[in-house]
Write a protein that holds these residues in place. Structure first.
Motif, PDB file in Angstrom:
ATOM      1  N   ARG A  69      19.441   3.460   7.841  1.00  0.00           N
ATOM      2  CA  ARG A  69      18.959   4.019   6.594  1.00  0.00           C
ATOM      3  C   ARG A  69      18.632   2.890   5.624  1.00  0.00           C
ATOM      4  NH1 ARG A  69      22.675   7.789   2.863  1.00  0.00           N
ATOM      5  NH2 ARG A  69      23.954   5.932   3.013  1.00  0.00           N
ATOM      6  N   ASN A  70      17.436   2.939   5.065  1.00  0.00           N
ATOM      7  CA  ASN A  70      17.044   2.028   4.009  1.00  0.00           C
ATOM      8  C   ASN A  70      17.848   2.433   2.778  1.00  0.00           C
ATOM      9  OD1 ASN A  70      15.786   0.844   1.771  1.00  0.00           O
ATOM     10  ND2 ASN A  70      13.763   0.917   2.710  1.00  0.00           N
ATOM     11  N   LYS A  71      18.743   1.563   2.320  1.00  0.00           N
ATOM     12  CA  LYS A  71      19.633   1.917   1.209  1.00  0.00           C
ATOM     13  C   LYS A  71      18.867   2.148  -0.094  1.00  0.00           C
ATOM     14  CE  LYS A  71      24.053   0.013   2.612  1.00  0.00           C
ATOM     15  NZ  LYS A  71      25.185  -0.801   2.172  1.00  0.00           N
ATOM     16  N   LYS A  72      17.730   1.493  -0.247  1.00  0.00           N
ATOM     17  CA  LYS A  72      16.967   1.660  -1.494  1.00  0.00           C
ATOM     18  C   LYS A  72      16.217   2.990  -1.524  1.00  0.00           C
ATOM     19  CE  LYS A  72      16.437  -3.198  -2.595  1.00  0.00           C
ATOM     20  NZ  LYS A  72      15.534  -4.327  -2.704  1.00  0.00           N
ATOM     21  N   SER A  73      15.547   3.341  -0.427  1.00  0.00           N
ATOM     22  CA  SER A  73      14.721   4.554  -0.425  1.00  0.00           C
ATOM     23  C   SER A  73      15.441   5.775   0.140  1.00  0.00           C
ATOM     24  CB  SER A  73      13.444   4.311   0.390  1.00  0.00           C
ATOM     25  OG  SER A  73      13.746   4.221   1.775  1.00  0.00           O
ATOM     26  N   LYS A  75      15.465   6.461   3.252  1.00  0.00           N
ATOM     27  CA  LYS A  75      14.748   6.845   4.478  1.00  0.00           C
ATOM     28  C   LYS A  75      15.616   6.553   5.703  1.00  0.00           C
ATOM     29  CE  LYS A  75      10.157   6.695   6.353  1.00  0.00           C
ATOM     30  NZ  LYS A  75       9.334   7.729   5.809  1.00  0.00           N
ATOM     31  N   THR A  98      10.938  -1.307  11.499  1.00  0.00           N
ATOM     32  CA  THR A  98      10.886  -1.916  10.173  1.00  0.00           C
ATOM     33  C   THR A  98       9.689  -1.405   9.373  1.00  0.00           C
ATOM     34  OG1 THR A  98       9.834  -3.873  11.140  1.00  0.00           O
ATOM     35  CG2 THR A  98      12.209  -3.967  10.801  1.00  0.00           C
ATOM     36  N   LEU A 101      10.899   2.127   8.143  1.00  0.00           N
ATOM     37  CA  LEU A 101      11.907   2.061   7.089  1.00  0.00           C
ATOM     38  C   LEU A 101      11.380   1.463   5.791  1.00  0.00           C
ATOM     39  CD1 LEU A 101      15.175   1.056   8.982  1.00  0.00           C
ATOM     40  CD2 LEU A 101      14.682   3.230   7.855  1.00  0.00           C
ATOM     41  N   SER A 102      10.469   0.506   5.902  1.00  0.00           N
ATOM     42  CA  SER A 102       9.923  -0.138   4.700  1.00  0.00           C
ATOM     43  C   SER A 102       8.731   0.626   4.134  1.00  0.00           C
ATOM     44  CB  SER A 102       9.512  -1.576   5.003  1.00  0.00           C
ATOM     45  OG  SER A 102       8.394  -1.597   5.883  1.00  0.00           O
ATOM     46  N   LEU A 120      14.002  -5.787   5.732  1.00  0.00           N
ATOM     47  CA  LEU A 120      14.742  -5.162   4.639  1.00  0.00           C
ATOM     48  C   LEU A 120      16.076  -5.879   4.460  1.00  0.00           C
ATOM     49  CD1 LEU A 120      14.087  -1.482   5.686  1.00  0.00           C
ATOM     50  CD2 LEU A 120      13.036  -2.683   3.765  1.00  0.00           C
ATOM     51  N   SER A 122      18.807  -4.445   2.778  1.00  0.00           N
ATOM     52  CA  SER A 122      19.940  -3.553   2.621  1.00  0.00           C
ATOM     53  C   SER A 122      19.741  -2.271   3.438  1.00  0.00           C
ATOM     54  CB  SER A 122      20.113  -3.219   1.134  1.00  0.00           C
ATOM     55  OG  SER A 122      21.297  -2.516   0.927  1.00  0.00           O
ATOM     56  N   VAL A 123      20.407  -2.244   4.599  1.00  0.00           N
ATOM     57  CA  VAL A 123      20.252  -1.126   5.532  1.00  0.00           C
ATOM     58  C   VAL A 123      21.626  -0.698   6.039  1.00  0.00           C
ATOM     59  CG1 VAL A 123      19.274  -0.437   7.766  1.00  0.00           C
ATOM     60  CG2 VAL A 123      17.976  -1.946   6.265  1.00  0.00           C
TER      61      VAL A 123
END
Length: 175
Positions: A69-73, A75, A98, A101-102, A120, A122-123
């Motif tokens: 999981r992309n911690k920012k979005s 996703k 990638t 996720l990005s 990324l 932070s995942v």
């Protein structure tokens, strides 16, 4: 173990070396590119070489389901352990993973620098050693990203989904 690497014998990549991964997606000739994990198509991560991670007594290995999981979005992506890498590094993902996720698209003709920019920082990274995607479907069946996603969603939701991942992520951040 070959003196000369395998080369693609036909198709658009004729003459180029076969890009082999430690994990194969189906049975076939060792010099057949289509049996290996395609970085542009399959969400995959590189498993740390000689790692001894266990969950409920089961050692993680190639083909295991991995949820990221992309911690920012927020996703979420479903992937497999598709290759092995260095002993002390974690986090290398396929181009498909990638990119997903990005949320940045790439083309096969893009430069190495553009593809490197997909990384990324932070995942969340969750491995399910008891849920091997390749064993679930069997090597006689072609493994697609759609099948990985279907199986991944099912297992992740049974485990507790994003709410449980949120709780685990908060616990690890507090340490």
């Amino acid at each position: 173990d070959w003196a000369v690497p395998c080369q693609n014998k036909e198709g658009e990549n004729k003459g180029y070396f076969v890009s082999q991964t430690s994990q194969t997606l189906r049975k076939g000739d060792a010099c057949d590119q289509s049996i290996y994990v395609d970085s542009f198509v399959i969400n995959a991560v590189v498993q740390t070489r000689n790692v001894g991670w266990k969950s409920q007594g089961i050692l993680t290995d190639g083909g295991d389901l991995v949820v990221l999981r992309n911690k920012k979005s927020g996703k979420v992506a479903y992937a497999i352990h598709g290759d092995q890498g260095p002993k002390k590094k974690l986090g290398e993902g396929s181009i498909a993973l990638t990119s997903f996720l990005s949320e940045k698209s790439v083309l096969p003709t893009d430069s190495y620098d553009k593809i490197k920019n997909l990384a990324l920082t932070s995942v969340d990274y969750l491995v399910f050693p008891a849920n091997d995607v390749l064993k679930h479907y069997g090597k006689s069946e072609t493994i697609t990203q759609e099948k990985i996603d279907e199986y991944g969603r099912e297992i992740f939701e049974q485990w507790g989904g994003t709410s449980r991942l949120d709780a685990c992520s908060k616990l690890s951040a507090a340490k």
